[in-house]
Design a protein around this motif. Structure first.
Motif, mmCIF file in Angstrom:
data_model
loop_
_atom_site.group_PDB
_atom_site.id
_atom_site.type_symbol
_atom_site.label_atom_id
_atom_site.label_comp_id
_atom_site.label_asym_id
_atom_site.label_seq_id
_atom_site.Cartn_x
_atom_site.Cartn_y
_atom_site.Cartn_z
ATOM 1 N N GLN A 222 -2.757 10.284 -2.703
ATOM 2 C CA GLN A 222 -3.779 9.252 -2.931
ATOM 3 C C GLN A 222 -3.247 7.899 -2.467
ATOM 4 O O GLN A 222 -2.187 7.472 -2.926
ATOM 5 C CB GLN A 222 -4.147 9.178 -4.408
ATOM 6 N N LYS B 100 -3.274 3.968 -2.355
ATOM 7 C CA LYS B 100 -3.724 2.864 -3.210
ATOM 8 C C LYS B 100 -2.985 1.613 -2.806
ATOM 9 O O LYS B 100 -1.880 1.666 -2.261
ATOM 10 C CB LYS B 100 -3.371 3.159 -4.670
ATOM 11 N N GLU C 124 0.855 -1.188 0.000
ATOM 12 C CA GLU C 124 0.000 0.000 0.000
ATOM 13 C C GLU C 124 0.893 1.241 0.000
ATOM 14 O O GLU C 124 1.845 1.325 0.782
ATOM 15 C CB GLU C 124 -0.905 -0.009 1.232
ATOM 16 N N GLN D 150 2.410 4.399 -12.782
ATOM 17 C CA GLN D 150 1.300 5.200 -12.231
ATOM 18 C C GLN D 150 1.257 6.597 -12.868
ATOM 19 O O GLN D 150 0.617 7.504 -12.356
ATOM 20 C CB GLN D 150 1.436 5.318 -10.706
#
Lengths: 770, 151
Positions: free
Chosen positions: B10, B12, B4, B29
């Motif tokens: 953010q 994710k 994680e 990403q």
């Protein structure tokens, strides 16, 4: 002459700065393509070997492998990897994949797979049986009888004498050197050596190729020469030029290393075979073994001088190491002679040069292109001559240096790859470069201080000087073109084939257009470059973008302005003679005016409709030299041999600097590369041709902490043949630092180093051999 | 394996192979400001801020960053609202090819976050981990000093 401009000569904000400051996806690798394959090259572990057998069947069977190419799978089409005009002055001694390898790092095979990991694994599964051949690493032995022949393939062409490993040979003479030596009071002969260094752009070579919906091959590549890439890849892949489109996005530095077709051919071949997008990127280790380098040279100088300090004869003999392939070898050594031997008035000059093959990495184009080697020798030598006749080195140079109105006959005789054109020096700021540079470094007092304290242990300081010139493009050879299209908000699309590789060229070209069209730079929408949409340009090399491509931009802008005035003349019902452009409007002497927006709207929609647009080309038989005076202040530790550069002053005459801030940036960057060339960068091998410095830990380029103080000085002159008085800037500042440092070391500790780089060990040994 | 990460604010979760480099993950990403330059942690072009520290992501496994808070240049500034550092880089001419610029700006940001009045030596020390082949560092150093004054 006038240098009263609105936009030119101002440090305008770079047109691409905001996106780069935000880290926007602007580079080759910053895109996503579905189904993209990753390619890896198998490099030769041997310096010289024949491939007796190569079997890729195990690699092909590995799950995830899409294609493997060996010499058996591709056509054998000889070409030159040099991105130069056509026909290239470099030999056609390379094929895409060969049954012979000529240096450690040479291409053996290439793999495309679903992931980089699988591609790497596949390389291990290619079985190659080599017949090891004797290798040659010393350029002085390369031409000896009995030396192994590196290019024995019958289909290579353009090599001067392959049986003697002789890539190219040059001979040029002006006046009569025998007579010149007879008139001399002193004759001095010395030998100087320069080494292998690498361009080391932070962005490695990378290409991404794919087929578009029309089955055309799109090559998105980090290149300085998109149009040459298109032409050469078409030849190598044996497909028509019209089937290829080359896109140059933002480039993460080039410095000459990307004036080469290094990976685009392989990448394209894999895409044609698999019909899928392919990405091929070099690692840093590949960059430092299998990309391109600066040509090492051994330069012998023999000069005659009178007691009064007049040069009577110069003889320069160059032995150049081209490495395993001959790309750029001829033209680099031709520049070595034509630049350095143009700096001084000497009636009798003889230049002789040989470029040889060795089983070492391939030398190519690198900022300065032979001139840094030539000026290192010549400007070290000038100090030695001055010392010989007991004259101040600056005084001695001033007695001999070229002046305004002089011709440079050697440049005319040598040309670049073919006979050149008569060159006359029209703009000349070297005197002022010397004066302002001396003042900035504190020449007089520091030179004397050093002379009085050369003896004994400890840290010694000294100062040194070197002069240099360069050129602005390749006269009579390279042509650049630009097109300008007007939009109804009074903006203009400027399309150039010229390639900004980080230099600020896009900004400079936009400024030239903005100046001519009387608009702010924000009104120019700059695009470079795409072989489908932008007109031809040779690309970013030979310090040509401002002078040549800028000349094309100015011409196109002049034509567009004429069209604007014609439309305005109809709208204002006034003669063109009474009209002028100012700040995005056309003004009449009667006081009436009309905006560019109204003019363009009328032209597009209302009356006698047409697109206000022009394309123009520019080629020049002139290549005005920019001038430089470089001053170095150094500290030499006599206990350890460590040389620390304290300060570099680089005073440059580049005509009118179109963007002074960008011009300073060119000086600061070039000086830094030259510091590496002089002190820390080197590419030694293990005796078997394997490079030892294959990462940035060992290939040491300067960091922010290593830097001396750099003082850039722009000396303004007006070059009548350049756009708004401009000459070139990109290469000239790299020529001076190495000889200036050598001369400063001599001034500090009284030893003369003629062999680059000046490592602590070399300096220490020189000090202890006195 | 599963990790994680918080990337540019953010959080994710990612299913990754154990040998995935953090640099690869960030570029996947679409953090394209993280650049590949050397694979050995020498050039600094791949720098990101990991828990506030400047890290070369080409020599860090994504797995090692499990649970970390990562900032790349994508989280800093916008075209009409440049961060003072970005504005200073633009105004001083500190950007030439722009390939090392993201790392330079992050390195400078890390410095200014812990030292609002750096000396030139402090700035050079902070930028020493980012190699640049274009600028000679003159204008980048000037940019950072200028941004520090304006803070």
């Amino acid at each position: 002459m006038s240098d009263d401009f609105n936009v030119v000569g101002k440090s305008e904000r770079r047109v691409d700065a905001v996106k780069l400051a935000l880290g926007k996806p602007a580079f080759v690798d910053d895109i996503e393509l579905p189904g993209m394959l990753h390619a890896k090259i198998l490099h030769s572990p041997h310096a010289h070997a024949r491939i007796v057998n190569i079997d890729a069947s195990r690699a092909r069977q590995l799950p995830g492998v899409a294609a493997v190419l060996t010499y058996r799978d591709v056509k054998r089409i000889p070409f030159a990897t040099a991105g130069q005009g056509h026909p290239e002055p470099s030999p056609y001694d390379t094929v895409m994949l060969d049954n012979k390898v000529r240096y450690v790092g040479d291409r053996v095979a290439v793999v495309a797979a679903e992931s980089l990991e699988v591609a790497r694994q596949a390389l291990q599964l290619i079985d190659v049986e080599y017949e090891i051949l004797p290798a040659i690493f010393d350029p002085q032995q390369a031409m000896q009888p009995g030396a192994p022949i590196i290019h024995d393939e019958p289909d290579c062409s353009g090599v001067y004498d392959p049986q003697r490993n002789l890539i190219a040979h040059l001979h040029a003479e002006v006046g009569n050197v025998a007579q010149g030596f007879a008139q001399a009071d002193h004759i001095l002969e010395r030998e100087y050596r320069t080494h292998y260094v690498q361009q080391a752009s932070i962005e490695p070579h990378i290409a991404i190729t794919y087929l578009d919906e029309d089955d055309r091959l799109i090559i998105r590549t980090s290149t300085q020469v998109p149009f040459h890439v298109r032409r050469i890849v078409a030849r190598v892949l044996d497909i028509p030029v019209r089937r290829i489109r080359v896109i140059k996005p933002r480039i993460g530095g080039g410095f000459g290393g990307k004036q080469e077709i290094l990976i685009e051919d392989l990448c394209g071949a894999l895409t044609l075979l698999t019909r899928r997008p392919v990405r091929l990127e070099y690692t840093r280790a590949e960059e430092l073994t299998a990309a391109r380098t600066r040509h090492p040279q051994i330069i012998r100088l023999k000069t005659g001088v009178t007691r009064e300090g007049r040069l009577t004869a110069i003889e320069m003999n160059v032995l150049e190491n081209g490495g395993a392939y001959g790309t750029h070898s001829l033209t680099v050594m031709s520049v070595t002679g034509s630049r350095s031997l143009s700096l001084y008035r000497c009636p009798n000059i003889r230049f002789e040069a040989n470029a040889v093959y060795t089983n070492l990495p391939v030398a190519g184009a690198f900022r300065g292109y032979g001139a840094p080697q030539g000026f290192f020798a010549l400007e070290s030598h000038m100090d030695e001559l001055a010392e010989l006749i007991g004259m101040d080195p600056i005084e001695f140079r001033k007695r001999n240096v070229v002046k305004q109105g002089d011709e440079t006959p050697i440049a005319e005789v040598l040309g670049e790859g073919r006979e050149g054109y008569k060159q006359i020096i029209r703009s000349y700021g070297l005197d002022e470069c010397i004066e302002r540079g001396m003042e900035a470094i504190g020449w007089k007092e520091k030179r004397q201080q050093a002379a009085s304290s050369q003896q004994g242990p400890g840290v010694r300081r000294g100062v040194g000087v070197a002069l240099a010139l360069q050129a602005s493009g390749i006269p009579g050879v390279d042509m650049g073109a630009a097109s300008i299209k007007m939009n109804e908000d009074g903006s203009f699309n400027l399309l150039v084939g010229a390639t900004d590789i980080g230099t600020g060229a896009d900004t400079v070209l936009a400024q030239i257009a903005a100046e001519e069209l009387s608009v702010p730079v924000e009104r120019i929408i700059m695009y470079s470059s795409d072989t489908d949409f932008t007109p031809f340009d040779p690309g970013a090399y030979a310090s040509s973008t401002t002078y040549i491509s800028g000349g094309a931009v100015k011409k196109a802008a002049v034509q567009v302005k004429q069209q604007i005035l014609e439309v305005a003349s109809r709208l204002l019902e006034d003669n063109i003679e009474n009209l002028r452009c100012e700040a995005g409007r056309v003004m009449s002497v009667s006081g009436q005016s009309v905006s560019y927006e109204e003019i363009c709207l009328s032209a597009l929609y209302q009356r006698d409709q047409f697109q206000i647009m022009a394309v123009a080309s520019h080629m020049s038989y002139d290549s005005p030299p920019p001038f430089a005076a470089t001053f170095a202040e150094v500290e030499v530790d006599t206990e350890t041999g460590v040389v620390r550069v304290v300060k570099i002053v680089s005073a440059i005459d580049c005509g009118i600097p179109v963007n002074p801030q960008a011009a300073e940036g060119q000086i600061e960057g070039a000086v830094t590369q030259a510091l590496g060339f002089a002190l820390t960068e080197d590419m030694p091998h293990d005796g078997q041709g394997r490079m030892l410095n294959t990462d940035f830990k060992t290939y040491r380029i300067f960091t922010a902490m290593d830097m001396p103080e750099i003082i850039p000085i722009l000396v303004k002159t007006y070059e009548p043949t350049g756009p708004f008085g401009a000459k070139a800037i990109a290469e000239i500042p790299i020529n001076g630092p190495a000889p200036a440092i050598a001369n400063a070391i001599a001034n500090a500790v009284g030893v003369r180093l003629r062999d680059l780089p000046f490592t602590p060990e070399k300096v220490w040994r020189a000090l202890h051999q006195r | 394996m599963r990790i994680e990460l918080t990337i540019n604010h953010q959080t994710k979760s990612f299913e990754i192979r154990p040998n995935l480099l953090l640099m690869e993950l960030l570029r996947q990403q679409r953090c394209y400001s993280v650049k590949h330059g050397c694979e050995t942690g020498d050039c600094g072009a791949c720098a990101a801020l990991v828990n506030g520290k400047l890290v070369n992501t080409c020599i860090m496994l994504a797995a090692q960053a499990d649970g970390a808070d990562i900032i790349t240049l994508e989280a800093i500034g916008a075209p009409e609202r440049l961060d003072p550092l970005q504005a200073a880089f633009v105004d001083t001419g500190a950007i030439q090819c722009g390939y090392c610029t993201p790392a330079m700006i992050l390195a400078a940001k890390e410095l200014l976050d812990r030292n609002s009045h750096p000396t030139e030596a402090d700035v050079r020390d902070a930028l020493a981990g980012v190699l640049c082949r274009c600028t000679g560092y003159v204008k980048p150093v000037e940019a950072v000093l200028r941004a520090a004054q304006q803070r």
